[in-house]
Motif scaffolding. Structure first.
Motif, short mmCIF file in Angstrom:
data_model
loop_
_atom_site.label_atom_id
_atom_site.label_comp_id
_atom_site.label_asym_id
_atom_site.label_seq_id
_atom_site.Cartn_x
_atom_site.Cartn_y
_atom_site.Cartn_z
N ALA A 1 -8.50 -2.49 5.90
CA ALA A 1 -8.00 -1.89 7.37
C ALA A 1 -6.84 -1.10 7.38
O ALA A 1 -7.10 0.21 8.04
CB ALA A 1 -7.87 -3.17 8.35
N VAL A 2 -5.81 -1.28 6.57
CA VAL A 2 -4.89 -0.39 6.33
C VAL A 2 -5.44 0.96 5.33
O VAL A 2 -4.91 2.15 6.10
CB VAL A 2 -3.72 -0.98 5.33
CG1 VAL A 2 -2.69 0.13 4.97
CG2 VAL A 2 -3.03 -1.88 6.17
N LEU A 3 -6.22 0.83 4.58
CA LEU A 3 -6.94 2.01 3.82
C LEU A 3 -7.52 2.81 5.00
O LEU A 3 -7.62 4.02 4.82
CB LEU A 3 -7.75 1.58 2.68
CG LEU A 3 -7.19 1.46 1.33
CD1 LEU A 3 -6.09 0.38 1.22
CD2 LEU A 3 -8.11 1.11 0.17
N ALA A 4 -8.20 2.08 5.88
CA ALA A 4 -9.21 2.76 6.62
C ALA A 4 -8.28 3.62 7.60
O ALA A 4 -8.60 4.56 8.06
CB ALA A 4 -10.16 1.88 7.35
N ALA A 5 -6.98 2.91 8.07
CA ALA A 5 -6.04 3.66 9.17
C ALA A 5 -5.45 4.75 8.55
O ALA A 5 -5.08 5.73 9.28
CB ALA A 5 -5.03 2.72 9.48
N ARG A 6 -5.24 4.87 7.17
CA ARG A 6 -4.76 5.80 6.53
C ARG A 6 -5.70 6.93 5.96
O ARG A 6 -5.34 7.78 5.53
CB ARG A 6 -4.10 5.28 5.37
CG ARG A 6 -2.72 4.70 5.43
CD ARG A 6 -2.05 4.23 4.06
NE ARG A 6 -0.83 3.71 4.16
CZ ARG A 6 0.39 4.27 3.72
NH1 ARG A 6 0.11 5.50 3.17
NH2 ARG A 6 1.61 4.00 3.94
N LEU B 1 -8.27 -9.13 1.75
CA LEU B 1 -8.81 -7.90 1.38
C LEU B 1 -9.49 -7.09 2.39
O LEU B 1 -9.10 -6.03 2.81
CB LEU B 1 -10.26 -8.26 0.62
CG LEU B 1 -11.12 -7.11 0.15
CD1 LEU B 1 -10.45 -6.07 -0.69
CD2 LEU B 1 -12.44 -7.49 -0.56
N ALA B 2 -9.68 -7.98 3.56
CA ALA B 2 -10.00 -7.29 5.06
C ALA B 2 -9.00 -6.62 5.41
O ALA B 2 -8.84 -5.56 6.14
CB ALA B 2 -10.79 -8.25 6.00
N VAL C 1 0.94 -1.05 0.01
CA VAL C 1 -0.04 0.02 -0.14
C VAL C 1 0.95 1.08 -0.04
O VAL C 1 1.64 1.42 1.12
CB VAL C 1 -0.73 -0.06 1.31
CG1 VAL C 1 -1.89 1.26 1.24
CG2 VAL C 1 -1.83 -1.15 1.22
N VAL C 2 0.89 2.03 -0.89
CA VAL C 2 1.67 3.01 -1.29
C VAL C 2 1.00 4.40 -1.58
O VAL C 2 0.05 4.45 -2.21
CB VAL C 2 2.69 2.82 -2.44
CG1 VAL C 2 3.62 3.97 -2.83
CG2 VAL C 2 3.25 1.43 -2.49
N GLY C 3 1.42 5.46 -0.82
CA GLY C 3 0.92 6.67 -0.87
C GLY C 3 1.57 7.80 0.20
O GLY C 3 2.13 7.22 1.10
N GLY D 1 -4.84 10.99 1.37
CA GLY D 1 -5.84 10.77 1.16
C GLY D 1 -6.04 9.66 0.14
O GLY D 1 -7.31 9.21 0.07
N GLN D 2 -5.06 9.16 -0.48
CA GLN D 2 -4.91 8.52 -1.50
C GLN D 2 -3.94 7.29 -1.51
O GLN D 2 -2.77 7.50 -0.58
CB GLN D 2 -4.77 9.22 -2.86
CG GLN D 2 -5.77 10.10 -3.04
CD GLN D 2 -5.54 10.94 -4.40
OE1 GLN D 2 -4.48 10.67 -4.90
NE2 GLN D 2 -6.72 11.49 -4.93
N VAL D 3 -4.07 6.03 -1.97
CA VAL D 3 -2.92 5.12 -2.10
C VAL D 3 -3.00 4.27 -3.38
O VAL D 3 -3.98 4.40 -4.00
CB VAL D 3 -2.95 4.09 -0.91
CG1 VAL D 3 -3.05 4.74 0.42
CG2 VAL D 3 -4.49 3.40 -1.01
#
Length: 289
Positions: free
Chosen positions: A76-81, A71-72, A49-51, A56-58
């Motif tokens: 979860a990483v997207l949500a934390a970021r 996927l979950a 996961v890069v950003g 607000g984007q990855v």
């Protein structure tokens, strides 16, 4: 030729099976480990996961298997970021890297980009070496690294780290698949990545390599030369088929990975034949030139 020494042997890397499910590698990068361990995938496939923090984007690199638990973990990483995915990048077409690309791209409303149209899909983007992708508050350079497969790419980050897919593994060495793999192209790609002066190698499988990435790339080059000499020595000693060569050269490697070793052996024999050092016979045999 002396057996080359793997510099990673003294680095204290995590033991097999000890990689955490998620890990913050640097401000730009989080690694999420897919639950698909095997002799070929090591601990499992690494999804990156890069950003830029706060953007607000990855971007997802190598989503891996289309697995609900994986996927979950990624979501979860997207949500934390507090970030949304704006693109899915894929290093090559092998299923352990690419299977989830199209379904996850559809779920996340993110385009898929790869060197292969089959991976990118009809609405995706075909990537070419040398491109710079301004995405997720940063810039990602596309590096052509054919060899493991014909469509293999690496991605260089602004930090200097290179996401190398299956071109370099965190442990052991990579397979050059046959017949599409190409040892000559693979060696050229190793040199290309080395010339980038990477600050780290983030591999498709196994731990990240940060202590001396250049030394690992040099070891890979010397290792390939050593394998060539081992094959020539085994042929001189009477081996006359791929199976006999694998049994001789890879005697200290678990038998479960011998099929992969046979692929690399066939690819290396193609190179040696092109160099005029061996002759491939019509019945699948091989002999010294």
């Amino acid at each position: 030729m002396a057996v080359p020494t793997d510099p990673r042997a003294s680095w204290g890397l995590p033991a097999p099976g000890a990689l955490p499910r998620t890990a913050e590698l640097e401000p730009l990068v989080t690694r999420v480990l897919a639950p698909n361990p095997s002799p070929m995938t090591l601990d499992g496939t690494n999804t990156y996961v890069v950003g830029a923090p706060g953007s607000g984007q990855v971007v997802l690199v190598d989503p891996g298997p289309d697995d609900p638990a994986h996927l979950a973990a990624v979501e979860a990483v997207l949500a934390a970021r507090a970030a949304r995915c704006v693109a899915v990048l894929v290093t090559h077409h092998h299923g352990d890297h690419a299977e989830a690309a199209l379904p996850w791209g559809a779920r996340l409303d993110a385009p898929v980009a790869a060197a292969s149209g089959d991976v990118a899909g009809p609405d995706g983007r075909l990537l070419a070496p040398g491109e710079r992708l301004p995405l997720a508050g940063t810039a990602i350079d596309v590096v052509g690294t054919p060899g493991h497969t014909a469509d293999h790419l690496a991605f260089r980050l602004e930090s200097g780290a290179v996401l190398v897919g299956d071109h370099v593994l965190g442990r052991g060495t990579s397979v050059v698949t046959h017949p599409e793999g190409d040892v000559v192209a693979y060696l050229e790609s190793l040199r290309r990545v080395h010339d980038l002066g990477p600050s780290a190698l983030y591999c498709g499988h196994g731990p990240e390599l940060t202590t001396d990435p250049g030394a690992v790339l040099e070891y890979y080059l010397v290792h390939r030369a050593h394998r060539e000499q081992q094959l020539l020595d085994a042929l001189a000693a009477g081996a006359g088929s791929v199976d006999e060569l694998v049994a001789s050269v890879y005697a200290d490697v678990p038998r479960e990975v011998w099929p992969a070793a046979a692929q690399s052996t066939r690819a290396t024999l193609d190179k040696l034949a092109a160099d005029g050092r061996v002759e491939l016979t019509g019945d699948g045999g091989v002999r010294p030139a």
